[in-house]
Design a protein around this motif. Structure first.
Motif, PDB file in Angstrom:
ATOM      1  N   SER A   4       5.107   3.956 -15.975  1.00 31.24           N
ATOM      2  CA  SER A   4       4.776   2.545 -16.198  1.00 31.24           C
ATOM      3  C   SER A   4       3.271   2.409 -16.393  1.00 31.24           C
ATOM      4  O   SER A   4       2.543   2.000 -15.503  1.00 31.24           O
ATOM      5  CB  SER A   4       5.267   1.668 -15.047  1.00 31.24           C
ATOM      6  N   GLY A   5       2.806   2.846 -17.556  1.00 31.94           N
ATOM      7  CA  GLY A   5       1.389   2.685 -17.887  1.00 31.94           C
ATOM      8  C   GLY A   5       0.467   3.643 -17.166  1.00 31.94           C
ATOM      9  O   GLY A   5      -0.530   3.220 -16.573  1.00 31.94           O
ATOM     10  N   GLY A   6       0.791   4.942 -17.205  1.00 31.20           N
ATOM     11  CA  GLY A   6      -0.095   5.940 -16.613  1.00 31.20           C
ATOM     12  C   GLY A   6       0.130   6.203 -15.142  1.00 31.20           C
ATOM     13  O   GLY A   6      -0.648   6.892 -14.481  1.00 31.20           O
ATOM     14  N   LYS A   7       1.215   5.654 -14.614  1.00 33.02           N
ATOM     15  CA  LYS A   7       1.558   5.885 -13.209  1.00 33.02           C
ATOM     16  C   LYS A   7       3.055   5.703 -13.041  1.00 33.02           C
ATOM     17  O   LYS A   7       3.718   5.111 -13.897  1.00 33.02           O
ATOM     18  CB  LYS A   7       0.787   4.935 -12.291  1.00 33.02           C
ATOM     19  N   ILE A   8       3.576   6.217 -11.934  1.00 34.29           N
ATOM     20  CA  ILE A   8       4.993   6.048 -11.605  1.00 34.29           C
ATOM     21  C   ILE A   8       5.064   5.604 -10.146  1.00 34.29           C
ATOM     22  O   ILE A   8       4.514   6.264  -9.260  1.00 34.29           O
ATOM     23  CB  ILE A   8       5.782   7.364 -11.795  1.00 34.29           C
ATOM     24  N   GLU A   9       5.718   4.469  -9.900  1.00 33.79           N
ATOM     25  CA  GLU A   9       5.851   3.940  -8.540  1.00 33.79           C
ATOM     26  C   GLU A   9       7.310   4.039  -8.104  1.00 33.79           C
ATOM     27  O   GLU A   9       8.212   3.691  -8.863  1.00 33.79           O
ATOM     28  CB  GLU A   9       5.385   2.484  -8.487  1.00 33.79           C
ATOM     29  N   PHE A  10       7.514   4.501  -6.873  1.00 31.55           N
ATOM     30  CA  PHE A  10       8.881   4.672  -6.362  1.00 31.55           C
ATOM     31  C   PHE A  10       8.825   4.857  -4.851  1.00 31.55           C
ATOM     32  O   PHE A  10       7.745   4.959  -4.267  1.00 31.55           O
ATOM     33  CB  PHE A  10       9.554   5.887  -7.024  1.00 31.55           C
ATOM     34  N   LYS A  11       9.993   4.891  -4.234  1.00 26.93           N
ATOM     35  CA  LYS A  11      10.088   5.208  -2.799  1.00 26.93           C
ATOM     36  C   LYS A  11      10.561   6.643  -2.674  1.00 26.93           C
ATOM     37  O   LYS A  11      11.485   7.055  -3.373  1.00 26.93           O
ATOM     38  CB  LYS A  11      11.063   4.275  -2.095  1.00 26.93           C
ATOM     39  N   SER A  12       9.904   7.406  -1.796  1.00 32.02           N
ATOM     40  CA  SER A  12      10.331   8.783  -1.566  1.00 32.02           C
ATOM     41  C   SER A  12      10.703   8.956  -0.102  1.00 32.02           C
ATOM     42  O   SER A  12      10.206   8.226   0.757  1.00 32.02           O
ATOM     43  CB  SER A  12       9.209   9.758  -1.945  1.00 32.02           C
ATOM     44  N   GLU A  13      11.585   9.902   0.147  1.00 33.63           N
ATOM     45  CA  GLU A  13      11.993  10.189   1.524  1.00 33.63           C
ATOM     46  C   GLU A  13      10.821  10.646   2.366  1.00 33.63           C
ATOM     47  O   GLU A  13      10.715  10.319   3.542  1.00 33.63           O
ATOM     48  CB  GLU A  13      13.069  11.292   1.519  1.00 33.63           C
ATOM     49  N   ILE A  14       9.926  11.422   1.765  1.00 32.62           N
ATOM     50  CA  ILE A  14       8.817  12.013   2.525  1.00 32.62           C
ATOM     51  C   ILE A  14       7.724  10.990   2.829  1.00 32.62           C
ATOM     52  O   ILE A  14       7.218  10.931   3.944  1.00 32.62           O
ATOM     53  CB  ILE A  14       8.218  13.220   1.768  1.00 32.62           C
ATOM     54  N   PHE A  15       7.362  10.156   1.838  1.00 33.59           N
ATOM     55  CA  PHE A  15       6.188   9.283   1.993  1.00 33.59           C
ATOM     56  C   PHE A  15       6.482   7.793   2.004  1.00 33.59           C
ATOM     57  O   PHE A  15       5.590   7.000   2.266  1.00 33.59           O
ATOM     58  CB  PHE A  15       5.183   9.559   0.864  1.00 33.59           C
ATOM     59  N   GLY A  16       7.692   7.382   1.684  1.00 41.60           N
ATOM     60  CA  GLY A  16       7.965   5.949   1.547  1.00 41.60           C
ATOM     61  C   GLY A  16       7.398   5.471   0.204  1.00 41.60           C
ATOM     62  O   GLY A  16       7.662   6.081  -0.831  1.00 41.60           O
ATOM     63  N   ASP A  17       6.638   4.377   0.226  1.00 43.96           N
ATOM     64  CA  ASP A  17       6.049   3.867  -1.016  1.00 43.96           C
ATOM     65  C   ASP A  17       5.093   4.913  -1.585  1.00 43.96           C
ATOM     66  O   ASP A  17       4.131   5.314  -0.925  1.00 43.96           O
ATOM     67  CB  ASP A  17       5.292   2.562  -0.770  1.00 43.96           C
ATOM     68  N   CYS A  44      -5.327   2.876  -8.694  1.00 39.07           N
ATOM     69  CA  CYS A  44      -4.366   3.474  -7.752  1.00 39.07           C
ATOM     70  C   CYS A  44      -5.084   4.099  -6.559  1.00 39.07           C
ATOM     71  O   CYS A  44      -4.704   3.878  -5.403  1.00 39.07           O
ATOM     72  CB  CYS A  44      -3.519   4.530  -8.448  1.00 39.07           C
ATOM     73  N   LEU A  45      -6.117   4.886  -6.831  1.00 37.67           N
ATOM     74  CA  LEU A  45      -6.838   5.573  -5.756  1.00 37.67           C
ATOM     75  C   LEU A  45      -7.511   4.585  -4.812  1.00 37.67           C
ATOM     76  O   LEU A  45      -7.498   4.765  -3.590  1.00 37.67           O
ATOM     77  CB  LEU A  45      -7.880   6.526  -6.339  1.00 37.67           C
ATOM     78  N   GLU A  46      -8.098   3.539  -5.370  1.00 32.99           N
ATOM     79  CA  GLU A  46      -8.844   2.587  -4.537  1.00 32.99           C
ATOM     80  C   GLU A  46      -7.945   1.740  -3.657  1.00 32.99           C
ATOM     81  O   GLU A  46      -8.380   1.239  -2.628  1.00 32.99           O
ATOM     82  CB  GLU A  46      -9.739   1.717  -5.415  1.00 32.99           C
ATOM     83  N   ARG A  47      -6.668   1.597  -4.032  1.00 31.53           N
ATOM     84  CA  ARG A  47      -5.772   0.802  -3.182  1.00 31.53           C
ATOM     85  C   ARG A  47      -4.859   1.672  -2.317  1.00 31.53           C
ATOM     86  O   ARG A  47      -4.021   1.167  -1.571  1.00 31.53           O
ATOM     87  CB  ARG A  47      -4.970  -0.181  -4.012  1.00 31.53           C
ATOM     88  N   ALA A  48      -5.009   2.979  -2.401  1.00 29.21           N
ATOM     89  CA  ALA A  48      -4.152   3.906  -1.643  1.00 29.21           C
ATOM     90  C   ALA A  48      -4.402   3.840  -0.145  1.00 29.21           C
ATOM     91  O   ALA A  48      -5.521   3.589   0.298  1.00 29.21           O
ATOM     92  CB  ALA A  48      -4.397   5.336  -2.127  1.00 29.21           C
ATOM     93  N   ASP A  49      -3.344   4.068   0.621  1.00 35.35           N
ATOM     94  CA  ASP A  49      -3.493   4.275   2.065  1.00 35.35           C
ATOM     95  C   ASP A  49      -3.888   5.723   2.334  1.00 35.35           C
ATOM     96  O   ASP A  49      -4.622   6.018   3.268  1.00 35.35           O
ATOM     97  CB  ASP A  49      -2.173   3.997   2.793  1.00 35.35           C
ATOM     98  N   GLU A  50      -3.334   6.610   1.527  1.00 39.19           N
ATOM     99  CA  GLU A  50      -3.600   8.047   1.654  1.00 39.19           C
ATOM    100  C   GLU A  50      -3.590   8.641   0.249  1.00 39.19           C
ATOM    101  O   GLU A  50      -2.840   8.194  -0.617  1.00 39.19           O
ATOM    102  CB  GLU A  50      -2.525   8.714   2.506  1.00 39.19           C
ATOM    103  N   MET A  93       0.845  -1.187   0.000  1.00 44.04           N
ATOM    104  CA  MET A  93       0.000   0.000   0.000  1.00 44.04           C
ATOM    105  C   MET A  93       0.887   1.246   0.000  1.00 44.04           C
ATOM    106  O   MET A  93       2.006   1.207   0.471  1.00 44.04           O
ATOM    107  CB  MET A  93      -0.920   0.015   1.215  1.00 44.04           C
ATOM    108  N   ALA A  94       0.321   2.333  -0.506  1.00 45.28           N
ATOM    109  CA  ALA A  94       1.170   3.504  -0.718  1.00 45.28           C
ATOM    110  C   ALA A  94       0.368   4.788  -0.618  1.00 45.28           C
ATOM    111  O   ALA A  94      -0.854   4.784  -0.579  1.00 45.28           O
ATOM    112  CB  ALA A  94       1.814   3.409  -2.099  1.00 45.28           C
TER     113      ALA A  94
END
Length: 197
Positions: free
Chosen positions: A28-41, A101-107, A1-2
């Motif tokens: 990657s198909g209309g989204k970008i997934e990565f780890k950030s210092e501020i938010f993590g996943d 993406c929105l439906e699986r988001a934590d925030e 979750m992210a």
């Protein structure tokens, strides 16, 4: 979750992702997934302008004559809470990505343009997602610059989404009013002018 960041446009989303990731990132198909210092996943996704708009009158079951324009259909005045929305033509692939993406988001962080139309774009997307997304924590990015330094500063100083929701309410009221005036008067005047040859 992210944490999911919803940008308004692809270029804007990519700039947010690069700034938060601290490096160049790949779509990657209309989204970008990565780890950030501020938010993590972190996932950044985006609209393509208006992903969702108001449905045309023929989508309303109670309309008397859906096959053709008819004075019996006027005035066309659905209740505000009965207005129908749909994915804009040619944008269903990106909408499916954003919705997932929105439906699986934590925030969720609303990062559309900081104005009435930006709010309207985000909340119209939310209307076609599961209602449970409104139970998720929501924040609002409110910046006018796409410089890395300002992006990072903005994400470190997010507002509560509830602080700016009134901008959506104003824009949505205008959108509905424009739509109803346009739908009613276009049909009325076209039919009346046809009667006159």
């Amino acid at each position: 979750m992210a944490v999911v960041i919803l940008a308004e446009k692809p270029d804007q989303g990519k700039k947010f992702a690069s700034a938060l990731a601290g490096k160049a990132v790949r779509d990657s198909g209309g989204k970008i997934e990565f780890k950030s210092e501020i938010f993590g996943d972190t996932i950044v996704t985006w609209g393509i302008g208006h992903l969702v708009g108001l449905s045309l009158p023929e989508k309303y079951e109670w309309l008397q004559n859906k096959e053709r324009w008819d004075l019996k259909n006027l005035p066309f005045l659905p209740a505000v809470n009965e207005m129908k929305y749909e994915v804009s033509k040619g944008k269903s692939k990106q909408f499916k990505t954003v919705k997932a993406c929105l439906e699986r988001a934590d925030e969720i962080i609303i990062a559309t343009d900081p104005d009435r139309e930006g709010e309207n774009i985000a909340y119209n997307i939310f209307k076609l997602c599961k209602k449970s997304i409104f139970d998720k924590p929501m924040k609002r990015l409110w910046i006018n610059s796409l410089q890395n330094k300002e992006i990072i500063k903005g994400f470190k100083n997010l507002r509560e989404a509830s602080e700016t929701v009134s901008y959506f309410q104003e824009a949505n009221a205008r959108q509905i009013a424009d739509f109803l005036v346009g739908m009613n008067y276009t049909e009325l005047f076209t039919l009346k002018l046809r009667e006159r040859g």
